[in-house]
Design a protein around this motif. Sequence first.
Motif, short mmCIF file in Angstrom:
data_model
loop_
_atom_site.label_atom_id
_atom_site.label_comp_id
_atom_site.label_asym_id
_atom_site.label_seq_id
_atom_site.Cartn_x
_atom_site.Cartn_y
_atom_site.Cartn_z
N GLU A 174 37.27 16.85 3.90
CA GLU A 174 37.26 17.41 5.06
C GLU A 174 35.62 17.40 5.50
N LEU A 175 34.84 17.83 4.52
CA LEU A 175 33.45 18.01 4.80
C LEU A 175 32.86 16.54 4.81
N ALA A 176 33.43 15.74 4.02
CA ALA A 176 32.69 14.35 3.98
C ALA A 176 33.04 13.61 5.47
N ILE A 177 34.12 13.86 5.87
CA ILE A 177 34.64 13.20 7.29
C ILE A 177 33.85 13.63 7.97
N GLN A 178 33.51 15.30 8.30
CA GLN A 178 32.70 15.45 9.35
C GLN A 178 31.21 15.26 9.21
N VAL A 179 30.62 14.97 8.00
CA VAL A 179 29.42 14.52 7.87
C VAL A 179 29.25 13.00 8.34
N TYR A 180 30.18 12.36 8.12
CA TYR A 180 30.38 10.76 8.54
C TYR A 180 30.42 10.70 10.02
N ASP A 181 31.20 11.35 10.58
CA ASP A 181 31.17 11.51 12.10
C ASP A 181 30.14 11.87 12.87
N ASN A 182 29.16 12.88 12.47
CA ASN A 182 28.00 13.14 12.85
C ASN A 182 27.03 12.02 12.70
N ILE A 183 27.04 11.45 11.43
CA ILE A 183 26.06 10.38 11.43
C ILE A 183 26.21 9.28 12.42
N LYS A 184 27.68 8.90 12.43
CA LYS A 184 28.04 7.91 13.16
C LYS A 184 27.70 8.02 14.49
N THR A 185 27.62 9.21 14.91
CA THR A 185 27.50 9.44 16.42
C THR A 185 25.90 9.42 16.54
N TYR A 186 25.01 9.76 15.69
CA TYR A 186 23.58 9.88 15.96
C TYR A 186 22.98 8.40 15.73
N ALA A 187 23.86 7.44 15.16
CA ALA A 187 23.45 6.19 14.80
C ALA A 187 24.17 5.12 15.67
N LYS A 188 24.67 5.62 16.75
CA LYS A 188 25.51 4.53 17.49
C LYS A 188 24.75 3.54 18.11
N HIS A 189 23.29 4.12 18.60
CA HIS A 189 22.64 3.06 19.25
C HIS A 189 21.60 2.47 18.25
N THR A 190 21.82 2.23 17.01
CA THR A 190 21.19 1.52 16.00
C THR A 190 22.02 0.46 15.40
N PRO A 191 21.44 -0.51 14.63
CA PRO A 191 22.21 -1.47 13.93
C PRO A 191 22.88 -0.78 12.45
N LEU A 192 22.41 0.26 12.23
CA LEU A 192 22.60 0.97 11.04
C LEU A 192 24.13 1.13 10.78
N ARG A 193 24.68 0.86 9.58
CA ARG A 193 26.04 1.05 9.35
C ARG A 193 26.04 2.09 8.23
N SER A 194 27.43 3.12 8.40
CA SER A 194 27.55 3.93 7.90
C SER A 194 29.21 3.90 7.36
N LEU A 195 29.61 4.50 6.38
CA LEU A 195 30.96 4.60 5.82
C LEU A 195 31.12 6.25 5.18
N VAL A 196 32.39 6.42 5.08
CA VAL A 196 32.79 7.54 4.05
C VAL A 196 34.00 7.07 3.24
N VAL A 197 33.85 7.59 1.96
CA VAL A 197 34.83 7.36 1.00
C VAL A 197 35.08 8.45 0.30
N TYR A 198 36.68 8.85 0.16
CA TYR A 198 36.97 9.97 -0.59
C TYR A 198 38.23 9.53 -1.24
N GLY A 199 38.80 10.44 -2.06
CA GLY A 199 40.31 10.35 -2.59
C GLY A 199 41.46 10.84 -1.83
N GLY A 200 42.34 10.43 -2.35
CA GLY A 200 43.80 10.95 -1.70
C GLY A 200 44.47 9.61 -0.91
N VAL A 201 43.59 8.43 -0.72
CA VAL A 201 44.00 7.29 -0.06
C VAL A 201 43.95 6.18 -0.88
N ASP A 202 44.52 5.20 -0.62
CA ASP A 202 44.52 3.82 -1.52
C ASP A 202 42.89 3.42 -1.48
#
Length: 495
Positions: free
Chosen positions: A93-121
Amino acid sequence: MSEPITDFNTLGLAEPLLKAIIESGYTTPTPIQAQAIPLALQGNDLMAGAQTGTGKTAAFSLPILHTLLPLASSSTSPAKHPIRALVLAPTRELAIQVYDNIKTYAKHTPLRSLVVYGGVDIKTQTPALKNGVEILVATPGRLLDHVEQKTLSLSQVQFLVLDEADRMLDMGFMPDLKRILALLPKQRQNLMFSATFSDEIKKLADAFLNNPTLIEVARSNATNENVEQKAYLVNTDQKQRFLVQLLKQQATQQVIIFTKTKLSASKLARALERDQIPCSAIHGDKTQKERIEALDAFKAGAISALVATDVAARGLDITDLPLVINYEISTSPEDYVHRIGRTGRAGAKGIAISLIDEDETKYFDEIEKLIKKQVPKEKAVLAESGVPRSSSTRASTAPRTSVNPRSNMTTRKTGKSEDAWFQQPYQPSTDHASKQLPMKAQNNKRKVVAALLGGFGFKGSAAAVTASPKKQAGKGRKPEPVESNTSTSEALPQS
């Protein structure tokens, strides 16, 4: 003493970042942001402590994005997008929250971000990694899974962030952290953020921070002053009924209720549903899909109560959450700080209520020592009427009885019936029924019983019963077995 920073424009951040900040509705940095961002922009290692909900994510993500922006590329080549910043978080949950914030702040830049966590394939995360990302947010276990499968490289990491570092230690991630640190370049900038500081955290900081600058915008382990704390003394067997009463009195749209175990979280959620309170549970046994669906339903208002274990105490970011209830008191005082930190975020007001059983008073005493504050307490008063009891809550009084005038049966409110005959003293059986039967009827009854038992004691009857058409048809064949009232689990022999 320098003047406090009251405007993001004075922090020296790049224009695309300022644009994203303004679009998000922020104008004034929080105290942790005002202190951490300038130091991080200078390249210093930081050991920052602040109350949960004060904007720690922006405090480390904005300076990272600003520093990496000159290296950003619009090329589609994965080689142009190596992992340059690694953010480690203890929970999904915290990883997803941090990723969402980073994605929001970087939306006007070419920088790419990603979140990876367990519990999914893990295969669903591999394509995006192969395409290249500059900022990777990860839980430690899943990051090591990708390392083993060689789907990512950490050789070009310039920034390492440990978010909620104390929680990582509580969850036993120290061995994983050591493995990850060994994979990173020695020349990097390290940022450690935590809501609480313990001796173990300080040892961890000594292990991987280089001459860090210590930032504490509030006393360590302090609780947010925006949160009104109170407690009720209530027996465990009355907690559920009193909780329902509280929820109906508060009439709040959203509440997070914390339990100690996954089992109690599931049981309480089902009980609240029976009491007509829209509710769902979130804990470690839930799949990632179930947890996300529960959070989305809670944020959308489809359910009003979310029952959670401490796995959800970190990382849940609910806008204007008005109420948190500690249904069970955690044995770890630090968890109390994080639980009630879900409310009163970003300057909003909140209420934190704790239900304390006699056996839990010692744990709450430790909490008050940690936060250096006495929480007002009062004895819980259960309403006499108007609050329906849960079907799983037992009544404290003896069950009332009512007598059916048409019989001698005493019916209890428990739903069971008891014959008064069973309450009489023991008397030897006189076998009145067999004495009243005519002799012929008794003989017939004995013959039937004897036949069922294979003819014991009644030769003529046994011969008649064991005779069968199959035996008369051939001497070499065994007689068919006689059906009896024996258990069906015994297999019948085949002829």
